[in-house]
Scaffold this motif. Structure first.
Motif, PDB file in Angstrom:
ATOM      1  N   LEU A 188      34.957  49.300  41.908  1.00  0.00           N
ATOM      2  CA  LEU A 188      35.893  48.840  42.945  1.00  0.00           C
ATOM      3  C   LEU A 188      37.128  48.210  42.312  1.00  0.00           C
ATOM      4  N   PHE A 189      36.900  47.384  41.298  1.00  0.00           N
ATOM      5  CA  PHE A 189      37.992  46.703  40.607  1.00  0.00           C
ATOM      6  C   PHE A 189      38.880  47.698  39.863  1.00  0.00           C
ATOM      7  N   GLY A 190      38.254  48.709  39.273  1.00  0.00           N
ATOM      8  CA  GLY A 190      39.003  49.730  38.541  1.00  0.00           C
ATOM      9  C   GLY A 190      39.891  50.563  39.448  1.00  0.00           C
ATOM     10  N   ARG A 191      39.431  50.797  40.646  1.00  0.00           N
ATOM     11  CA  ARG A 191      40.228  51.571  41.601  1.00  0.00           C
ATOM     12  C   ARG A 191      41.375  50.741  42.170  1.00  0.00           C
ATOM     13  N   GLU A 192      41.124  49.451  42.376  1.00  0.00           N
ATOM     14  CA  GLU A 192      42.114  48.617  43.043  1.00  0.00           C
ATOM     15  C   GLU A 192      43.122  47.996  42.084  1.00  0.00           C
ATOM     16  N   TYR A 193      42.660  47.553  40.917  1.00  0.00           N
ATOM     17  CA  TYR A 193      43.542  46.829  39.998  1.00  0.00           C
ATOM     18  C   TYR A 193      43.616  47.444  38.597  1.00  0.00           C
ATOM     19  N   CYS A 194      42.480  47.551  37.948  1.00  0.00           N
ATOM     20  CA  CYS A 194      42.465  47.916  36.532  1.00  0.00           C
ATOM     21  C   CYS A 194      42.386  49.434  36.348  1.00  0.00           C
ATOM     22  N   ARG A 195      43.427  50.107  36.810  1.00  0.00           N
ATOM     23  CA  ARG A 195      43.475  51.558  36.751  1.00  0.00           C
ATOM     24  C   ARG A 195      43.714  52.057  35.325  1.00  0.00           C
ATOM     25  N   ALA A 196      43.329  53.292  35.106  1.00  0.00           N
ATOM     26  CA  ALA A 196      43.552  53.871  33.781  1.00  0.00           C
ATOM     27  C   ALA A 196      45.048  53.955  33.492  1.00  0.00           C
ATOM     28  N   GLN A 197      45.804  54.398  34.494  1.00  0.00           N
ATOM     29  CA  GLN A 197      47.251  54.465  34.373  1.00  0.00           C
ATOM     30  C   GLN A 197      47.879  53.403  35.287  1.00  0.00           C
ATOM     31  N   SER A 198      48.872  52.712  34.790  1.00  0.00           N
ATOM     32  CA  SER A 198      49.590  51.683  35.569  1.00  0.00           C
ATOM     33  C   SER A 198      48.664  50.629  36.183  1.00  0.00           C
ATOM     34  N   PRO A 199      47.896  49.927  35.351  1.00  0.00           N
ATOM     35  CA  PRO A 199      47.064  48.850  35.898  1.00  0.00           C
ATOM     36  C   PRO A 199      47.932  47.735  36.488  1.00  0.00           C
ATOM     37  N   LYS A 200      47.431  47.096  37.527  1.00  0.00           N
ATOM     38  CA  LYS A 200      48.192  46.052  38.211  1.00  0.00           C
ATOM     39  C   LYS A 200      47.954  44.689  37.545  1.00  0.00           C
ATOM     40  N   CYS A 201      48.405  44.562  36.328  1.00  0.00           N
ATOM     41  CA  CYS A 201      48.142  43.344  35.551  1.00  0.00           C
ATOM     42  C   CYS A 201      48.812  42.107  36.168  1.00  0.00           C
ATOM     43  N   ASP A 202      49.990  42.272  36.745  1.00  0.00           N
ATOM     44  CA  ASP A 202      50.717  41.124  37.296  1.00  0.00           C
ATOM     45  C   ASP A 202      49.976  40.476  38.454  1.00  0.00           C
ATOM     46  N   THR A 203      49.319  41.282  39.257  1.00  0.00           N
ATOM     47  CA  THR A 203      48.609  40.751  40.427  1.00  0.00           C
ATOM     48  C   THR A 203      47.098  40.718  40.240  1.00  0.00           C
ATOM     49  N   CYS A 204      46.652  40.993  39.030  1.00  0.00           N
ATOM     50  CA  CYS A 204      45.213  41.042  38.756  1.00  0.00           C
ATOM     51  C   CYS A 204      44.564  39.677  38.969  1.00  0.00           C
ATOM     52  N   PRO A 205      43.498  39.604  39.771  1.00  0.00           N
ATOM     53  CA  PRO A 205      42.840  38.324  40.041  1.00  0.00           C
ATOM     54  C   PRO A 205      42.036  37.762  38.868  1.00  0.00           C
ATOM     55  N   ILE A 206      41.828  38.562  37.822  1.00  0.00           N
ATOM     56  CA  ILE A 206      41.102  38.030  36.653  1.00  0.00           C
ATOM     57  C   ILE A 206      41.959  38.095  35.394  1.00  0.00           C
ATOM     58  N   LYS A 207      43.267  38.096  35.586  1.00  0.00           N
ATOM     59  CA  LYS A 207      44.150  38.229  34.409  1.00  0.00           C
ATOM     60  C   LYS A 207      44.009  37.053  33.445  1.00  0.00           C
ATOM     61  N   ASN A 208      43.706  35.874  33.946  1.00  0.00           N
ATOM     62  CA  ASN A 208      43.525  34.725  33.059  1.00  0.00           C
ATOM     63  C   ASN A 208      42.290  34.890  32.168  1.00  0.00           C
ATOM     64  N   ILE A 209      41.260  35.516  32.723  1.00  0.00           N
ATOM     65  CA  ILE A 209      40.057  35.797  31.927  1.00  0.00           C
ATOM     66  C   ILE A 209      40.381  36.870  30.904  1.00  0.00           C
ATOM     67  N   CYS A 210      41.068  37.893  31.345  1.00  0.00           N
ATOM     68  CA  CYS A 210      41.382  39.038  30.475  1.00  0.00           C
ATOM     69  C   CYS A 210      42.272  38.634  29.310  1.00  0.00           C
ATOM     70  N   LYS A 211      43.262  37.801  29.584  1.00  0.00           N
ATOM     71  CA  LYS A 211      44.220  37.414  28.541  1.00  0.00           C
ATOM     72  C   LYS A 211      43.606  36.471  27.512  1.00  0.00           C
ATOM     73  N   GLY A 212      42.557  35.804  27.873  1.00  0.00           N
ATOM     74  CA  GLY A 212      41.934  34.881  26.930  1.00  0.00           C
ATOM     75  C   GLY A 212      41.025  35.558  25.959  1.00  0.00           C
ATOM     76  N   ARG A 213      41.569  36.586  25.309  1.00  0.00           N
ATOM     77  CA  ARG A 213      40.755  37.376  24.384  1.00  0.00           C
ATOM     78  C   ARG A 213      40.483  36.597  23.094  1.00  0.00           C
TER      79      ARG A 213
END
Length: 213
Positions: A188-213
């Motif tokens: 569900l998340f991959g279809r809505e936000y984290c797409r293979a092409q043009s992921p919606k990183c700016d509006t991603c609800p877990i971007k803070n988790i993702c960026k804390g690599r």
């Protein structure tokens, strides 16, 4: 990241996606029928779940159970599943799997990886789907969404496309009781936000988790 750090990070992602998608449902509309999920899982290879759902309305209307499918003329199955692609192989697989289910298992889908892999056309991805959804067992369904998103989260090298390696890595990182539902939420998340092409990183609800690599 250390393994401990990865576990902590993935746990945060599990919780965040649980809040975002409270109901973790399989995209395949199998109505709780194990045989139907087995068939639909095979048809979904290189085909969208949406198309499989549409095709299977006609398929299950004509062949409503494993016995009916086992006895069905292969040409009739092929004609119905043709829109799913690779229709000759898929038709043969779902007919042969239905025969095996009826003859060897009394129509009940088994609950072990070893037994599920005996079915025609069933690999670890479908087997894990069946184990998680039908039997409530820990199971990582390493589909394209799972591999892409967990790679972006830093659980392994981004871009890795090895389902078995993905499964083994995530089985050690994701809490067993969360594994099956987490994989559904990743779709569900991959279809809505984290797409293979043009992921919606700016509006991603877990971007803070993702960026804390």
């Amino acid at each position: 990241m250390t393994k401990k750090e990865k576990r902590e990070k993935i746990a945060k992602a599990v919780l965040a996606l649980k809040e975002l998608y409270p109901e973790a449902k399989c995209s395949l509309e199998y109505d709780g029928d194990g045989w139907r999920l087995l068939v639909m899982g095979r048809l979904s290879a290189q085909c969208t779940d949406e198309r499989v759902n549409i095709v299977c309305k006609e398929l299950f209307s004509k062949f409503p159970n494993a016995k009916a499918m086992a006895e069905a003329p292969i040409e009739e199955i092929e004609n119905i599943v043709k829109p799913c692609g690779l229709f000759r192989m898929k038709a043969k697989n779902i007919k042969d799997a239905s025969i095996r289910l009826v003859n060897d298992y009394g129509g009940a889908v088994p609950d072990t990886m070893e037994e599920l892999l005996k079915f025609e056309g069933v690999g670890r991805k479908i087997a894990n789907l069946l184990l998680g959804d039908l039997h409530g067992k820990p199971a990582i369904v390493a589909d394209t969404h799972c591999m892409r998103i967990c790679g972006r989260l830093g659980m392994y090298k981004e871009g890795m496309k090895d389902p078995l390696k993905t499964e083994k890595i995530l089985c050690e990182l994701v809490e067993p009781r969360e594994q099956s539902d987490f994989c559904h939420r990743l779709v569900l998340f991959g279809r809505e936000y984290c797409r293979a092409q043009s992921p919606k990183c700016d509006t991603c609800p877990i971007k803070n988790i993702c960026k804390g690599r």
